[in-house]
Every structure is written in C-alpha cells, then in structure tokens.
Design a protein around this motif. Structure first.
Motif, PDB file in Angstrom:
ATOM      1  N   ALA A 128     -10.294   1.555  -0.504  1.00  0.00           N
ATOM      2  CA  ALA A 128     -10.545   3.005   0.014  1.00  0.00           C
ATOM      3  C   ALA A 128     -11.985   4.123   1.137  1.00  0.00           C
ATOM      4  CB  ALA A 128     -10.590   3.798  -1.172  1.00  0.00           C
ATOM      5  N   HIS A 129     -10.999   4.146   2.572  1.00  0.00           N
ATOM      6  CA  HIS A 129     -11.693   4.597   3.198  1.00  0.00           C
ATOM      7  C   HIS A 129     -12.616   3.747   4.042  1.00  0.00           C
ATOM      8  CE1 HIS A 129     -12.172   8.607   0.666  1.00  0.00           C
ATOM      9  NE2 HIS A 129     -11.219   8.031   1.042  1.00  0.00           N
ATOM     10  N   ALA A 130     -11.947   2.827   4.054  1.00  0.00           N
ATOM     11  CA  ALA A 130     -12.930   1.573   5.012  1.00  0.00           C
ATOM     12  C   ALA A 130     -12.056   0.638   5.480  1.00  0.00           C
ATOM     13  CB  ALA A 130     -13.683   0.340   3.695  1.00  0.00           C
ATOM     14  N   ARG A 131     -11.647   0.327   6.321  1.00  0.00           N
ATOM     15  CA  ARG A 131     -11.254  -0.625   7.492  1.00  0.00           C
ATOM     16  C   ARG A 131     -10.594  -2.095   6.897  1.00  0.00           C
ATOM     17  NH1 ARG A 131      -9.923   0.469  12.341  1.00  0.00           N
ATOM     18  NH2 ARG A 131     -11.264   2.827  13.455  1.00  0.00           N
ATOM     19  N   THR A 132     -11.328  -2.327   6.182  1.00  0.00           N
ATOM     20  CA  THR A 132     -10.179  -3.411   4.659  1.00  0.00           C
ATOM     21  C   THR A 132     -10.083  -2.766   4.356  1.00  0.00           C
ATOM     22  OG1 THR A 132     -12.247  -2.843   3.333  1.00  0.00           O
ATOM     23  CG2 THR A 132     -12.569  -4.825   4.802  1.00  0.00           C
ATOM     24  N   GLU A 133      -8.848  -1.629   3.864  1.00  0.00           N
ATOM     25  CA  GLU A 133      -8.118  -0.594   3.486  1.00  0.00           C
ATOM     26  C   GLU A 133      -6.924  -2.216   2.847  1.00  0.00           C
ATOM     27  OE1 GLU A 133      -5.930   3.349   2.048  1.00  0.00           O
ATOM     28  OE2 GLU A 133      -6.955   3.394   3.576  1.00  0.00           O
ATOM     29  N   TRP A 134      -6.923  -1.484   1.347  1.00  0.00           N
ATOM     30  CA  TRP A 134      -5.751  -2.988   1.380  1.00  0.00           C
ATOM     31  C   TRP A 134      -4.966  -2.478  -0.086  1.00  0.00           C
ATOM     32  CZ3 TRP A 134      -5.433  -6.360  -2.865  1.00  0.00           C
ATOM     33  CH2 TRP A 134      -6.444  -6.013  -3.984  1.00  0.00           C
ATOM     34  N   VAL A 135      -3.418  -2.914  -0.253  1.00  0.00           N
ATOM     35  CA  VAL A 135      -3.023  -2.807  -1.846  1.00  0.00           C
ATOM     36  C   VAL A 135      -2.153  -3.904  -1.786  1.00  0.00           C
ATOM     37  CG1 VAL A 135      -0.881  -1.550  -0.713  1.00  0.00           C
ATOM     38  CG2 VAL A 135      -2.181  -0.558  -2.746  1.00  0.00           C
ATOM     39  N   SER A 136      -2.303  -3.824  -3.267  1.00  0.00           N
ATOM     40  CA  SER A 136      -1.237  -5.260  -4.049  1.00  0.00           C
ATOM     41  C   SER A 136      -0.241  -5.168  -4.020  1.00  0.00           C
ATOM     42  CB  SER A 136      -1.962  -4.960  -5.419  1.00  0.00           C
ATOM     43  OG  SER A 136      -0.716  -6.388  -5.886  1.00  0.00           O
ATOM     44  N   ALA A 137       0.874  -6.066  -2.311  1.00  0.00           N
ATOM     45  CA  ALA A 137       2.617  -5.685  -3.449  1.00  0.00           C
ATOM     46  C   ALA A 137       2.965  -5.750  -4.652  1.00  0.00           C
ATOM     47  CB  ALA A 137       3.039  -7.217  -2.296  1.00  0.00           C
ATOM     48  N   SER A 138       2.372  -6.675  -4.981  1.00  0.00           N
ATOM     49  CA  SER A 138       3.179  -7.311  -6.774  1.00  0.00           C
ATOM     50  C   SER A 138       2.565  -5.653  -7.349  1.00  0.00           C
ATOM     51  CB  SER A 138       1.958  -8.033  -6.756  1.00  0.00           C
ATOM     52  OG  SER A 138       0.517  -8.187  -7.220  1.00  0.00           O
ATOM     53  N   GLY A 139       1.114  -5.140  -6.613  1.00  0.00           N
ATOM     54  CA  GLY A 139       0.774  -3.895  -8.036  1.00  0.00           C
ATOM     55  C   GLY A 139       2.058  -2.945  -7.888  1.00  0.00           C
ATOM     56  N   LEU A 140       2.270  -2.907  -6.918  1.00  0.00           N
ATOM     57  CA  LEU A 140       3.515  -2.067  -6.030  1.00  0.00           C
ATOM     58  C   LEU A 140       4.168  -1.726  -6.543  1.00  0.00           C
ATOM     59  CD1 LEU A 140       4.703   0.469  -4.007  1.00  0.00           C
ATOM     60  CD2 LEU A 140       5.001  -1.204  -2.445  1.00  0.00           C
ATOM     61  N   ALA A 141       4.980  -2.753  -6.930  1.00  0.00           N
ATOM     62  CA  ALA A 141       6.190  -3.235  -7.711  1.00  0.00           C
ATOM     63  C   ALA A 141       5.575  -2.166  -9.636  1.00  0.00           C
ATOM     64  CB  ALA A 141       6.822  -4.801  -7.904  1.00  0.00           C
ATOM     65  N   SER A 142       5.110  -2.809  -9.530  1.00  0.00           N
ATOM     66  CA  SER A 142       4.102  -3.230 -11.325  1.00  0.00           C
ATOM     67  C   SER A 142       4.288  -1.752 -11.553  1.00  0.00           C
ATOM     68  CB  SER A 142       2.835  -3.876 -11.415  1.00  0.00           C
ATOM     69  OG  SER A 142       1.913  -3.304 -10.941  1.00  0.00           O
TER      70      SER A 142
END
Length: 370
Positions: free
Chosen positions: A342-356
C-alpha cells in the motif's frame, strides 16, 4: 478468479484518481456509478469541490431492519501519470498497478458480489438493505466525509470496511487514531542585522514549539511525524511566517485527548509572536469493542460456511472505520482482497484473493441478518 471482478478492477485502475483531482475523480465516478446501477444499486452523490462522495443503496429483500453499511474510497495516493512508470500488469496471482490494493479491488469485489445476488440464476436471496459510501478524499483523512459516515453508521446494523486486510488476509478490529495538524506561527519581520530585536522570528518560535510538542508526546505511546515545515523568505529578514504540519497516531483515547488539547493550548514564548493550531483531519482512536468482536464472530462463522477461514486483530493504519468504531458501532475492516505494498510502487493485489473476497462479500450480504 472472478472474470467480472478482474475486468472491473482493470477498468478502474486504468482511470487514475488522485485525491483532489476533481476531473480524474469525476471520470472514475461516472464508471463506478454505471457499474453500481447495472448491479441493481440506486445511486446518489454528496457533492464537494474536491470530489463527490458516492452513495449507493440496495433495497432490502425479505429482511427488515437497519441496513448493512459498507465503506470504501475511490481516491488514491498516486498522481496522474503514475501508470506510465507503474503500469497495470498480471503475473500469475499478482496484479499490479496504482490503487489496485488500496482499494480499487475492494470496490470491484463488492460490485461483483452485489451483481451475483441481483443478476444470478434463480430468485434473489433475502438480504437486508445495503448502503455503500465510496469516499473521494479518504487518503487525506476524509475531511469532507465525516458527517456523512457518522450519520449513515448511526442507523446501521453493522459497518464493513473495504480497506485492505492485514498481510495474509486477516481483518481489522481496531485502528490507531490519526490526526493531521498544522501549527502556524506569525512573527514580526525586521532587518536581521540592523534591527533584529525589533523583530520576532516565526521560525525560531516554531522550532521552540516543535520541541515542546516532542516533549509532550515523549512519555506517551504516541507516534509523531513532522511531515512538512516551511517559513521565512530571506536570510537578512527576520522570518514573519512559519508553519509545520504534523502527523499523530494514537492507541489510547486519553492520550489523544491530552495531546490534542495541548496542541490547541500552545502559547508563544516570544511576546511578539502568535501561535495557532488547526486540525486538517481527525480520525479518533478505534479500540476493539464487544460489538466489534461479536460482528467478527459472525463473519468468521459465515466464512467457515463457504470454506474460508478469517480472523481479526487491530491495525496501525487509519481509515473511515475509525469514525464508526470509535462511536461504538459494530465495525470490522479489511474486507478488500489481500495483497501488499500500500502506498508503495510495489503495490499488488492477489487475483485469487479477489475471487475469494467476492465470495465472502456475497455471503455476508445475505448472512448478516441479525
């Protein structure tokens, strides 16, 4: 992965939405409202010069009583143009891009969950009224959204925050208080060599005040960060103006009250100077409560019924759930999909987490009926 949620997240990410950029926020708001309308939500806005807060309603079906309130935001910390150097990308389970984690994935998951209720096979399952507030200035403390959040929470059975969860996906059951304060000093300008005693340095006075403030918090579990400091003009002129902007984090409401009272009561050391303090934003300390614990247990039970495991604990960051939780309303946050940076250039979200998380939100909308 939910293809609908994934596609929505991609569209939302490609519309950059920095806090305070009214034109950019308006463009994303139009897309979000259209998606909310297609999902069966009634849409409205609370208009503000820096960006409109979006208010969505799903009427109750077979479950009377107070609504469930969901809180999210569509502004991000990223300035326009960030996509050029931080583009949308997908690598296995990792989705990257400005705002994907904080917190456009949460909005995508929610709207997909609502759509699955209203547009799924078979009859719409029973559910209470659902209210959603999507704030336009959350990343600077929601200075224009506080009254709206308070009024909606006061009539709700439960408040669910769509901020990112703890690493690993655990939910958030409390938050540090967070306040942004500006200390302003007015001095008296004078020639720094020919007549220095006729002046009063606003910079010197500000430095003295910052030392006093640091001393004030030194014996308390309070985080203090002097984020901005400015003043004066020329080295041969006694500074007439100076200010500092402070970030304060609290774990205890008593410390919060004591420190904020002391900030308002600052008095100048130099007889020709004046000192004033104003709050730029204020989110009160949210401590775990029996009501929040009971809500967490409901969520855990519902998660178990669909084969998921979740837990919860307090968090250091602040959000709009500070407001609702501090007032004693049953509140749990962190229901956006898991990820990191969060608030960093490494920001990412999980695709499987999006589904769950989409599945969990769907279950909560029909399961939180008590």
């Amino acid at each position: 992965m939910s293809s609908a949620a994934f596609e929505a997240l991609h569209r939302y990410t490609m519309l950059e939405s920095p806090t305070g950029d009214r034109k950019a926020l308006a463009a994303l708001a139009e897309v979000l409202e259209a998606d909310a309308g297609r999902a069966g939500l009634r849409t409205a806005r609370e208009t503000h010069p820096t960006g409109d807060h979006l208010i969505w309603t799903l009427p109750a079906r077979g479950v009377p009583g107070p609504p469930i309130l969901l809180l999210s935001h569509y502004d991000t910390v990223w300035p326009a143009g960030t996509l050029a150097g931080m583009p949308w990308s997908v690598d296995g389970d990792v989705i990257r891009g400005p705002g994907v984690y904080d917190t456009k994935a949460g909005i995508a998951a929610l709207l997909t969950a609502v759509s699955s209720l209203t547009d799924g096979p078979g009859p719409v399952p029973p559910h209470p009224e659902v209210r959603v507030i999507v704030v336009a200035d959350e990343e600077i403390g929601s200075p224009t959204a506080g009254d709206l959040v308070r009024s909606e929470a006061a009539r709700s059975r439960a408040v669910l925050g769509l901020e990112p969860p703890h690493p690993g996906g655990d939910l958030k059951t409390g938050r540090r208080g967070s306040t942004r304060a500006r200390v302003e000093v007015t001095g008296v300008e004078a020639h720094a060599a020919l007549d220095p005693d006729a002046g009063a340095s606003a910079i010197d006075e500000l430095v003295d005040q910052l030392i006093r403030i640091r001393s004030l918090v030194a014996s308390r579990p309070v985080l203090l960060n002097t984020g901005t400091i400015a003043g004066g003009g020329r080295t041969n002129v006694v500074a007439g103006q100076a200010y500092a902007e402070l970030g304060l984090r609290f774990t205890d409401p008593d410390d919060e009250d004591a420190v904020l009272t002391a900030l308002h009561d600052l008095r100048p050391g130099h007889p020709k100077a004046t000192v004033s303090t104003r709050l730029l934003s204020h989110r009160p300390t949210w401590r775990p409560s029996p009501a929040g614990t009971a809500l967490l247990e409901q969520i855990r039970s519902i998660a178990t019924s669909i084969g998921q495991t979740v837990d919860g604990r307090p968090a250091d960051g602040a959000a709009d759930t500070n407001t609702t939780g501090s007032l004693g309303h049953p509140t749990v946050d962190g229901l956006a999909p898991p990820g990191g940076g969060a608030h960093a250039r490494t920001e990412w979200v999980s695709a499987s987490g999006l589904a769950s998380r989409t599945a969990l939100l769907t279950a909560l909308l029909t399961g939180l009926t008590g």
